[in-house]
Design a protein around this motif. Structure first.
Motif, PDB file in Angstrom:
ATOM      1  N   LEU A 149      42.762  43.328  43.999  1.00 23.40           N
ATOM      2  CA  LEU A 149      43.164  41.963  43.136  1.00 23.40           C
ATOM      3  C   LEU A 149      43.235  40.726  43.994  1.00 23.40           C
ATOM      4  O   LEU A 149      42.802  39.401  43.590  1.00 23.40           O
ATOM      5  CB  LEU A 149      44.639  42.263  42.891  1.00 23.40           C
ATOM      6  CG  LEU A 149      45.266  43.258  41.996  1.00 23.40           C
ATOM      7  CD1 LEU A 149      46.682  43.455  41.613  1.00 23.40           C
ATOM      8  CD2 LEU A 149      44.346  43.000  40.732  1.00 23.40           C
ATOM      9  N   ILE A 150      43.480  40.855  45.296  1.00 26.18           N
ATOM     10  CA  ILE A 150      43.442  39.710  46.278  1.00 26.18           C
ATOM     11  C   ILE A 150      41.995  39.236  46.397  1.00 26.18           C
ATOM     12  O   ILE A 150      41.680  38.023  46.314  1.00 26.18           O
ATOM     13  CB  ILE A 150      43.977  40.094  47.400  1.00 26.18           C
ATOM     14  CG1 ILE A 150      45.468  40.075  47.581  1.00 26.18           C
ATOM     15  CG2 ILE A 150      43.597  38.958  48.642  1.00 26.18           C
ATOM     16  CD1 ILE A 150      46.233  40.726  48.797  1.00 26.18           C
ATOM     17  N   ALA A 151      41.072  39.995  46.481  1.00 27.46           N
ATOM     18  CA  ALA A 151      39.676  39.792  46.615  1.00 27.46           C
ATOM     19  C   ALA A 151      39.145  39.187  45.439  1.00 27.46           C
ATOM     20  O   ALA A 151      38.414  38.008  45.522  1.00 27.46           O
ATOM     21  CB  ALA A 151      38.764  41.032  46.758  1.00 27.46           C
ATOM     22  N   GLY A 152      39.723  39.600  44.320  1.00 26.39           N
ATOM     23  CA  GLY A 152      39.151  38.904  43.017  1.00 26.39           C
ATOM     24  C   GLY A 152      39.598  37.644  42.688  1.00 26.39           C
ATOM     25  O   GLY A 152      39.233  36.543  42.460  1.00 26.39           O
ATOM     26  N   SER A 153      40.814  37.452  42.963  1.00 26.96           N
ATOM     27  CA  SER A 153      41.613  36.114  42.982  1.00 26.96           C
ATOM     28  C   SER A 153      40.932  35.219  43.752  1.00 26.96           C
ATOM     29  O   SER A 153      40.790  34.163  43.371  1.00 26.96           O
ATOM     30  CB  SER A 153      43.021  36.390  43.071  1.00 26.96           C
ATOM     31  OG  SER A 153      43.786  37.265  42.340  1.00 26.96           O
ATOM     32  N   VAL A 154      40.706  35.388  45.114  1.00 22.98           N
ATOM     33  CA  VAL A 154      40.065  34.421  46.125  1.00 22.98           C
ATOM     34  C   VAL A 154      38.683  33.966  45.682  1.00 22.98           C
ATOM     35  O   VAL A 154      38.536  32.980  45.898  1.00 22.98           O
ATOM     36  CB  VAL A 154      40.288  35.336  47.550  1.00 22.98           C
ATOM     37  CG1 VAL A 154      39.351  34.417  48.626  1.00 22.98           C
ATOM     38  CG2 VAL A 154      41.418  35.428  47.869  1.00 22.98           C
ATOM     39  N   ALA A 177      36.962  45.891  46.222  1.00 26.47           N
ATOM     40  CA  ALA A 177      37.014  44.795  46.637  1.00 26.47           C
ATOM     41  C   ALA A 177      35.792  43.991  46.402  1.00 26.47           C
ATOM     42  O   ALA A 177      35.607  42.887  45.985  1.00 26.47           O
ATOM     43  CB  ALA A 177      37.653  44.431  47.717  1.00 26.47           C
ATOM     44  N   GLY A 178      34.577  44.660  47.101  1.00 25.85           N
ATOM     45  CA  GLY A 178      33.221  43.892  46.976  1.00 25.85           C
ATOM     46  C   GLY A 178      32.722  43.685  45.610  1.00 25.85           C
ATOM     47  O   GLY A 178      32.254  42.657  45.364  1.00 25.85           O
ATOM     48  N   SER A 179      33.063  44.657  44.565  1.00 23.14           N
ATOM     49  CA  SER A 179      32.504  44.703  43.370  1.00 23.14           C
ATOM     50  C   SER A 179      33.122  43.650  42.926  1.00 23.14           C
ATOM     51  O   SER A 179      32.662  43.050  42.038  1.00 23.14           O
ATOM     52  CB  SER A 179      32.750  45.867  42.796  1.00 23.14           C
ATOM     53  OG  SER A 179      32.011  47.162  43.395  1.00 23.14           O
ATOM     54  N   ALA A 203      44.604  49.793  48.145  1.00 23.88           N
ATOM     55  CA  ALA A 203      43.456  49.559  47.505  1.00 23.88           C
ATOM     56  C   ALA A 203      43.613  48.582  46.361  1.00 23.88           C
ATOM     57  O   ALA A 203      42.606  47.691  46.213  1.00 23.88           O
ATOM     58  CB  ALA A 203      42.978  51.052  46.981  1.00 23.88           C
ATOM     59  N   TYR A 204      44.585  48.818  45.591  1.00 19.97           N
ATOM     60  CA  TYR A 204      44.625  48.010  44.270  1.00 19.97           C
ATOM     61  C   TYR A 204      44.916  46.546  44.782  1.00 19.97           C
ATOM     62  O   TYR A 204      44.214  45.625  44.103  1.00 19.97           O
ATOM     63  CB  TYR A 204      45.565  48.519  43.251  1.00 19.97           C
ATOM     64  CG  TYR A 204      45.598  47.994  41.994  1.00 19.97           C
ATOM     65  CD1 TYR A 204      44.584  47.869  41.289  1.00 19.97           C
ATOM     66  CD2 TYR A 204      46.639  47.266  41.602  1.00 19.97           C
ATOM     67  CE1 TYR A 204      44.660  47.258  40.059  1.00 19.97           C
ATOM     68  CE2 TYR A 204      46.759  46.739  40.161  1.00 19.97           C
ATOM     69  CZ  TYR A 204      45.886  46.769  39.429  1.00 19.97           C
ATOM     70  OH  TYR A 204      45.677  46.053  38.338  1.00 19.97           O
TER      71      TYR A 204
END
Length: 396
Positions: free
Chosen positions: A86-91, A291-293, A81-82
């Motif tokens: 992290l990946i979602a925010g970086s992308v 991830a969405g947030s 989950a973490y």
């Protein structure tokens, strides 16, 4: 039997607040605008006072409740989950950094820059020192949460746990009865100030494009997540995406990860996730997988920085994302909880002023239901992965 009156949702109220703020700033006398800005300023003072207590209450209880006897399964789920967050925010940052610049014409940026320092002064300026610094609140929450999770029932009783549970309920009550209802007033005051200073229309001309890009990023993330889950679990990703539609729509409609859990459990069942895993992973990820947030907050922060010529880079964004990935534990349980938890950390990317933070709140909450839906739907992608790993390597 009388029909219940349909309540106006938070997003429509915020939109009304924005429209009223613009109209007041354009057509009503300055004294009235200052009155609205004063009310908004007082609310801002209260908000700053409450936020550290909200972090302490939610993060403490989130950790204390989620680390009870889960062992390897908890560790596996939390890491996935973490990592996803992290990946979602970086992308999101890379997309925003490379795309949003094309939305911002030199003329619009010059208009925004010309209004820097121009503002409507409130009649009253009050300052209240919060009982805790925000970083101290995060640290204390981790100490209390981790200790309670490992010591409760063994080395100590449930007194402190019950106190924190009641404290969390009190803060949640404050959010629902004061913070959320008065957010439109806060936003209204901000747009009164922005309109009288001349920057409103230049900013709004950019933000609607940001909104569309963020929604598209949510959907692309879900397609990617379910294709990865399908590959690991040897399941048809298209079927997994189709199964998730009811859960996605439930989250969009309720704007709540918690409220969408029953529907999401049914989606997990349709995905073939075993009962013991879905009953553990879905409620857990509703609190720790954001991830969405993170996509929304990172993209909005990047856009607001660009609009105000504030330098932002991967060097500042990565620590920001890593911090929020931890600090936002359990915050989705409250309306707008993620952005409220993020406010004290926005200084990490240069967004420390009240005006810029108010823009962040308005932009985030108008997309909150879609971010929540992305969070919730991604939970079942994690469920498929955890179920596969659990059956192959942990259970045996």
């Amino acid at each position: 039997m009388e029909k219940q009156k349909k309540k106006l949702g938070l997003v429509p109220k915020l939109i009304i607040g924005i429209i009223l703020g613009i109209l007041i700033g354009m057509y009503l006398p300055e004294w009235f605008g200052r009155l609205v800005v004063t009310a908004s300023s007082l609310f801002s003072m209260f908000l700053k006072f409450i936020i550290p207590m909200m972090i302490l209450a939610f993060v403490t209880m989130g950790i204390a409740d989620l680390t009870q006897g889960a062992g390897k399964l908890l560790g596996l789920t939390a890491i996935i989950a973490y990592t996803s967050t992290l990946i979602a925010g970086s992308v999101s940052f890379f997309v925003a950094d490379n795309l949003f610049g094309s939305f911002m014409t030199q003329n619009a940026l010059e208009k925004i820059a010309a209004t820097t320092g121009i503002s409507v002064e409130p009649y009253i300026n009050l300052s209240v020192t919060p009982i805790l610094d925000t970083l101290a609140a995060v640290l204390l929450a981790f100490v209390l949460g981790l200790c309670m999770s490992t010591m409760r029932g063994k080395e100590l009783g449930g007194t402190l746990y019950n106190f924190m549970k009641d404290f969390s309920a009190i803060i949640n009550k404050v959010l629902h009865t004061i913070i959320v209802p008065f957010l439109p007033l806060y936003i209204c005051g901000t747009f009164v100030d922005m309109t009288r200073s001349g920057k409103t229309f230049a900013i709004l001309g950019i933000l609607w494009k940001v909104f569309l890009v963020v929604i598209i990023m949510h959907l692309i993330y879900l397609v990617f997540a379910f294709f990865v889950a399908g590959g690991i679990g040897k399941k048809n990703p298209i079927a997994l995406l189709k199964n998730q539609i009811p859960g996605y729509m439930a989250a969009v409609g309720t704007q709540s990860s918690a409220a969408a859990i029953p529907v999401n459990l049914q989606c997990a069942k349709a995905d073939g996730i075993s009962e013991e895993i879905r009953n553990f992973v879905v409620p857990l990820c509703a609190n720790i997988h954001m991830a969405g947030s993170m996509i929304t907050i990172t993209a909005c922060a990047t856009a607001v920085c660009m609009m105000n010529n504030i330098e932002i880079s991967i060097a500042t964004v990565v620590p920001f994302i890593a911090t929020l990935g931890v600090a936002m534990v359990a915050s989705p349980g409250a309306p707008g909880g993620s952005i409220m938890t993020a406010l004290p950390f926005l200084y990490m990317v240069g967004l420390g002023s009240e005006e810029l933070q108010a823009i962040m709140i308005a932009l985030y909450i108008t997309q909150d239901s879609f971010g929540t839906a992305c969070n919730v739907s991604g939970d079942n992608a994690i469920g498929v992965i955890v179920d596969t790993i659990y059956k192959k390597w942990i259970k045996e």
